[in-house]
Enzyme design. Structure first.
Site, PDB file in Angstrom:
ATOM      1  N   SER A  75       0.835  -1.212   0.000  1.00 35.59           N
ATOM      2  CA  SER A  75       0.000   0.000   0.000  1.00 35.59           C
ATOM      3  C   SER A  75       0.866   1.257   0.000  1.00 35.59           C
ATOM      4  CB  SER A  75      -0.908   0.016   1.222  1.00 35.59           C
ATOM      5  OG  SER A  75      -1.794  -1.068   1.198  1.00 35.59           O
TER       6      SER A  75
HETATM    7  N1  SAH Z   1      -1.109  -4.829   4.182  1.00 33.67           N
HETATM    8  C1  SAH Z   1      -0.406  -4.844   2.904  1.00 33.67           C
HETATM    9  C2  SAH Z   1      -1.362  -4.653   1.759  1.00 33.67           C
HETATM   10  C3  SAH Z   1      -1.188  -5.708   0.750  1.00 33.67           C
HETATM   11  S1  SAH Z   1      -2.336  -5.642  -0.607  1.00 33.67           S
HETATM   12  C4  SAH Z   1       0.691  -3.777   2.927  1.00 33.67           C
HETATM   13  O1  SAH Z   1       1.155  -3.405   3.981  1.00 33.67           O
HETATM   14  O2  SAH Z   1       1.148  -3.346   1.911  1.00 33.67           O
HETATM   15  C5  SAH Z   1      -3.684  -6.590   0.019  1.00 33.67           C
HETATM   16  C6  SAH Z   1      -3.422  -8.037   0.326  1.00 33.67           C
HETATM   17  O3  SAH Z   1      -4.686  -8.622   0.678  1.00 33.67           O
HETATM   18  C7  SAH Z   1      -2.889  -8.880  -0.827  1.00 33.67           C
HETATM   19  O4  SAH Z   1      -1.715  -9.508  -0.423  1.00 33.67           O
HETATM   20  C8  SAH Z   1      -3.995  -9.904  -1.095  1.00 33.67           C
HETATM   21  O5  SAH Z   1      -3.514 -11.181  -1.489  1.00 33.67           O
HETATM   22  C9  SAH Z   1      -4.675  -9.970   0.261  1.00 33.67           C
HETATM   23  N2  SAH Z   1      -6.051 -10.460   0.244  1.00 33.67           N
HETATM   24  C10 SAH Z   1      -7.015 -10.249  -0.679  1.00 33.67           C
HETATM   25  N3  SAH Z   1      -8.155 -10.895  -0.317  1.00 33.67           N
HETATM   26  C11 SAH Z   1      -7.904 -11.509   0.875  1.00 33.67           C
HETATM   27  C12 SAH Z   1      -8.673 -12.334   1.757  1.00 33.67           C
HETATM   28  N4  SAH Z   1      -9.951 -12.684   1.516  1.00 33.67           N
HETATM   29  N5  SAH Z   1      -8.068 -12.792   2.883  1.00 33.67           N
HETATM   30  C13 SAH Z   1      -6.776 -12.481   3.173  1.00 33.67           C
HETATM   31  N6  SAH Z   1      -6.014 -11.719   2.375  1.00 33.67           N
HETATM   32  C14 SAH Z   1      -6.565 -11.242   1.234  1.00 33.67           C
END
Ligand code: SAH
Length: 226
Positions: A75
């Site tokens: 993010s």
């Molecule tokens: N918290 C991260 C954001 C990563 S992007 C950061 O610090 O940058 C969002 C993440 O959510 C992705 O890795 C994606 O695979 C995950 N994601 C999407 N749907 C999900 C679900 N139902 N359960 C768990 N993770 C999920």
């Protein structure tokens, strides 16, 4: 497998992190513990290491979303700072994070003193982050491979819940796992843009709700993926 953490990295990137913190202040982030946490987490170590290192390192401390592998992104620092600020983390609180990704937000929450439980649905990302976070000193995170729509009923209730992917609706299981008095931050919207939604549980069945502006996240997908 991972970039080496060295004193040279620290020296070089501390200055870059200071400038990032200044940018975040200019964009309206005020919470000192959050700014302090961001000034500590080495964001340049969190990227997909198959991408060219110099290119990534150039961008690591700009306010951008960048690739972390498995088609996912880390993010924007502003988004991480904004959600962290709105969560009003108190040291010792139990926080559920949905969407571990590369673990950057997880690390920021640990720096804020939270006990973090984080779920990721992509096995490759989960495996990588589970090795990576302890490698750079974040041993305390409890990481789970699973479907974030379901939360972690065995570890509930949580003081705070942070969802870091765009959800088409607020999953009931997550509402049920929030303590009374607890806060949830969840971007809601099925399209490209989501409304950052702030919820506070006021009673067994009562929730206060505020919309805090538009953000862009990758989608919260159903079920686990390999
Ligand atoms: N918290 C991260 C954001 C990563 S992007 C950061 O610090 O940058 C969002 C993440 O959510 C992705 O890795 C994606 O695979 C995950 N994601 C999407 N749907 C999900 C679900 N139902 N359960 C768990 N993770 C999920």
């Amino acid at each position: 497998m991972f970039y080496k953490v060295s004193s040279e990295d620290e020296y070089l990137y501390q200055g870059k992190r200071k400038r990032l913190v200044e940018q975040l202040k200019e964009k309206g982030i005020k919470d000192l513990p959050v700014l302090n946490a961001i000034s500590k987490v080495p964001r340049h170590l969190f990227f997909d290491n198959t991408t060219s290192r110099p290119a990534l390192l150039d961008h690591a401390y700009s306010d951008k979303a960048l690739p972390i592998g498995a088609g996912q992104t880390i993010s924007h620092p502003y988004t991480v700072a904004f959600q962290s600020e709105q969560l009003q983390v108190i040291a010792g609180e139990k926080i559920l994070e949905v969407g571990t990704g590369c673990g950057y937000q997880t690390a920021v929450l640990i720096e804020l003193g939270a006990k973090v439980f984080s779920i990721e649905r992509q096995k490759t990302l989960f495996d990588k982050t589970k090795l990576f976070l302890p490698h750079i000193g974040y041993h305390a995170a409890r990481l789970f491979y699973g479907d974030g729509y379901k939360g972690l009923p065995n570890h509930a209730p949580f003081d705070k819940i942070i969802v870091t992917a765009g959800a088409p609706y607020i999953p009931n299981d997550l509402l049920a796992q929030l303590k009374i008095g607890g806060i949830m931050l969840i971007p809601i919207g099925a399209g490209e843009v989501q409304e950052m939604t702030w919820l506070k549980r006021t009673s067994e069945s009562g929730f206060d709700k505020k919309i805090l502006g538009n953000f862009k996240f990758v989608p919260l997908l159903q079920n686990k993926a390999t």
